[in-house]
Design a protein around this motif. Structure first.
Motif, PDB file in Angstrom:
ATOM      1  N   GLY A  48       0.677  -1.243   0.086  1.00  0.00           N
ATOM      2  CA  GLY A  48       0.260   0.126  -0.092  1.00  0.00           C
ATOM      3  C   GLY A  48       0.945   1.368  -0.140  1.00  0.00           C
ATOM      4  O   GLY A  48       0.216   2.396  -0.124  1.00  0.00           O
ATOM      5  N   VAL A  49       2.010   1.273   0.098  1.00  0.00           N
ATOM      6  CA  VAL A  49       2.982   2.399   0.030  1.00  0.00           C
ATOM      7  C   VAL A  49       2.747   2.962  -1.357  1.00  0.00           C
ATOM      8  O   VAL A  49       3.185   2.386  -2.216  1.00  0.00           O
ATOM      9  CB  VAL A  49       4.345   2.040   0.520  1.00  0.00           C
ATOM     10  CG1 VAL A  49       5.380   3.404   0.398  1.00  0.00           C
ATOM     11  CG2 VAL A  49       4.439   1.384   2.017  1.00  0.00           C
ATOM     12  N   ALA A  50       3.074   4.429  -1.398  1.00  0.00           N
ATOM     13  CA  ALA A  50       3.108   4.935  -2.712  1.00  0.00           C
ATOM     14  C   ALA A  50       4.569   5.642  -2.996  1.00  0.00           C
ATOM     15  O   ALA A  50       4.921   6.191  -1.887  1.00  0.00           O
ATOM     16  CB  ALA A  50       2.030   6.113  -2.770  1.00  0.00           C
ATOM     17  N   VAL A  51       4.945   5.241  -4.066  1.00  0.00           N
ATOM     18  CA  VAL A  51       6.117   5.943  -4.560  1.00  0.00           C
ATOM     19  C   VAL A  51       5.814   7.290  -5.205  1.00  0.00           C
ATOM     20  O   VAL A  51       5.279   7.135  -6.535  1.00  0.00           O
ATOM     21  CB  VAL A  51       6.983   5.076  -5.513  1.00  0.00           C
ATOM     22  CG1 VAL A  51       8.325   5.872  -5.629  1.00  0.00           C
ATOM     23  CG2 VAL A  51       7.141   3.793  -4.762  1.00  0.00           C
ATOM     24  N   LEU A  52       6.164   8.560  -4.842  1.00  0.00           N
ATOM     25  CA  LEU A  52       5.656   9.774  -5.116  1.00  0.00           C
ATOM     26  C   LEU A  52       6.832  10.155  -6.026  1.00  0.00           C
ATOM     27  O   LEU A  52       6.391  10.780  -7.187  1.00  0.00           O
ATOM     28  CB  LEU A  52       5.531  10.905  -4.062  1.00  0.00           C
ATOM     29  CG  LEU A  52       4.621  10.376  -2.911  1.00  0.00           C
ATOM     30  CD1 LEU A  52       4.655  11.451  -2.001  1.00  0.00           C
ATOM     31  CD2 LEU A  52       3.234  10.281  -3.388  1.00  0.00           C
TER      32      LEU A  52
END
Length: 456
Positions: free
Chosen positions: A154-158
């Motif tokens: 669920g982590v987003a790579v911005l």
């Protein structure tokens, strides 16, 4: 030792400074008793888990090299109270799982892939955005192997540099999804990042590895109160299950001596005629002593003394004497237990009788440098016959001419390994830069000189 807190010492510069070359010359017999610095892997994890725990964690024997100091600084940027109370003595007051605050500036890990990758996992379970960066060497190293499982949780790579490299910016999540993951390569860093993220996940996180890697994260999670279980997986691997959302409690950590650092005086004593030294308090974790196993197979006279348990890890004193080494075949499955020691094993192999064949070194290509290529180039500069065949390294032993300069590629272990080789070389060995030794072993040069080594 004073109990008054002291500021975190600033790490030294990691890139752009003037090189610090050095030359190691044929040395008289080495003698004495030394203790290598605290284990780097345990030091990183003690700081990070102390920051994720409630209450106070007292750490003794912490490695105060640049890599670990950068991790200490990152923990403070994320809201933990991190204080140095004496030589190797630190105190961390943590914020609990999910309690990190957004850092006001990028988290700069210098040369440390361990610090960066583990902290990505620790940050993943917090509803904050954080930027991760490092020096020119770290910016070249692959991060996708960590980002892939974290994004599945669920982590987003911005933001990210080309190829998923640093600098990159992550957006964590307070409600991560637990999942099952099999590591694609034997990597304690990937496994640890997933487990640290799993602390904040719903349910149970499961990680499988086909080749067992160093297990400091599992041991320390248990030490801080996490519910974790380990079972065999396949012929050589393990399956780790972690219950999400534990309440971690601060706990004292005694950091043992680092076997990866102890490897350098150990090999030096084996190859310098007449040497007889004692290395005190070395960690003897079975997943960290592949080098000792290999050297004993090569005929090394290594005597294990006073084996005992300290801080949850097995430690011992090692008496090491000059030995007539012979070439051996090192199996690929041993690589995870000695992945950082192959450069100095190559130095030992260069001084052995016959050929040493090291199988399965693919992971060396993505360390602080392409270590496989750097070792091969250094051996060539020293007149040592060798070959790289795929992911295998073959080293033909015999009298070593020496020479150089050896290009260290901003890699501390390449620098130290070839300085060790120089002590048993006809013409000595010159390396182009020793500045990066401070990332893991700030006292390396004075320690070696104290044993009698001729390093200028």
């Amino acid at each position: 030792m004073s109990s008054a807190p002291m500021p975190i010492p600033p790490p030294g510069p990691h890139g752009g400074g003037a090189p610090s070359p050095a030359t190691a010359r044929v040395s008289p017999a080495l003698s004495g008793r030394v203790r290598a610095p605290g284990d780097k892997s345990v030091s990183h994890r003690a700081l990070i888990l102390g920051a994720l725990a409630h209450g106070e964690t007292a750490i003794t024997g912490l490695l105060e090299g640049e890599d670990v100091l950068n991790t200490a600084k990152a923990c403070a940027q994320l809201g933990a109270v991190v204080e140095r109370t004496g030589n190797g003595a630190w105190r961390v007051r943590g914020v609990g799982v999910g309690g990190f605050r957004a850092p006001a500036a990028p988290l700069d890990f210098g040369n440390s892939g361990t610090g960066a990758r583990l902290m990505m996992g620790a940050v993943a379970g917090n509803p904050i955005a954080a930027t991760f960066d490092g020096d020119a060497s770290l910016r070249k190293r692959p991060m996708r192997r960590v980002l892939d499982p974290l994004t599945q949780m669920g982590v987003a790579v911005l933001e990210t540099a080309e190829g998923g490299r640093l600098p990159l910016r992550l957006q964590g999540l307070a409600d991560l999804a637990a999942f099952s993951y099999e590591t694609p390569v034997p990597s304690a860093q990937v496994k640890s990042a997933v487990l640290l993220a799993g602390l904040a996940a719903r349910g149970t996180t499961l990680v499988r590895e086909r080749e067992a890697t160093r297990d400091h994260t599992e041991a320390m999670l248990r030490h801080f109160g996490a519910e974790i279980a380990v079972a065999p997986f396949g012929a050589h691997g393990r399956e780790i299950t972690l219950a999400g959302r534990p309440v971690l409690r601060g706990a004292p950590v005694v950091v043992p001596s680092d076997p990866s650092s102890a490897a350098f005086p150990l090999v030096a004593a084996l190859i310098v005629p007449g040497s007889d030294i004692v290395i005190a308090d070395m960690m003897m974790n079975p997943l960290r002593i592949g080098l000792v196993t290999t050297l004993i197979e090569m005929g090394a006279r290594i005597e294990i003394l006073d084996q005992r348990t300290e801080g949850g890890e097995t430690v011992a004193d090692l008496r090491v004497r000059h030995s007539a080494l012979r070439g051996v075949v090192v199996p690929a499955e041993r690589a995870p237990a000695m992945i950082d020691e192959y450069p100095v094993l190559a130095a030992a192999a260069a001084c052995a009788e016959g050929t040493t064949i090291m199988h399965g070194l693919a992971e060396l290509r993505v360390k602080e440098s392409d270590r496989l290529a750097a070792v091969a180039d250094g051996l060539a500069a020293c007149g040592v016959r060798h070959a790289v065949e795929g992911d295998d390294l073959l080293v033909e032993g015999g009298p070593v001419r020496g020479g150089g300069p050896v290009a260290t590629h901003m890699d501390h272990r390449i620098a130290m390994a070839f300085l060790v080789l120089g002590l048993a070389s006809r013409d000595g060995v010159r390396v182009d830069d020793t500045a990066f030794i401070a990332t893991s072993f700030p006292a390396f040069l004075p320690m070696m000189r104290g044993l009698g080594a001729d390093i200028a």
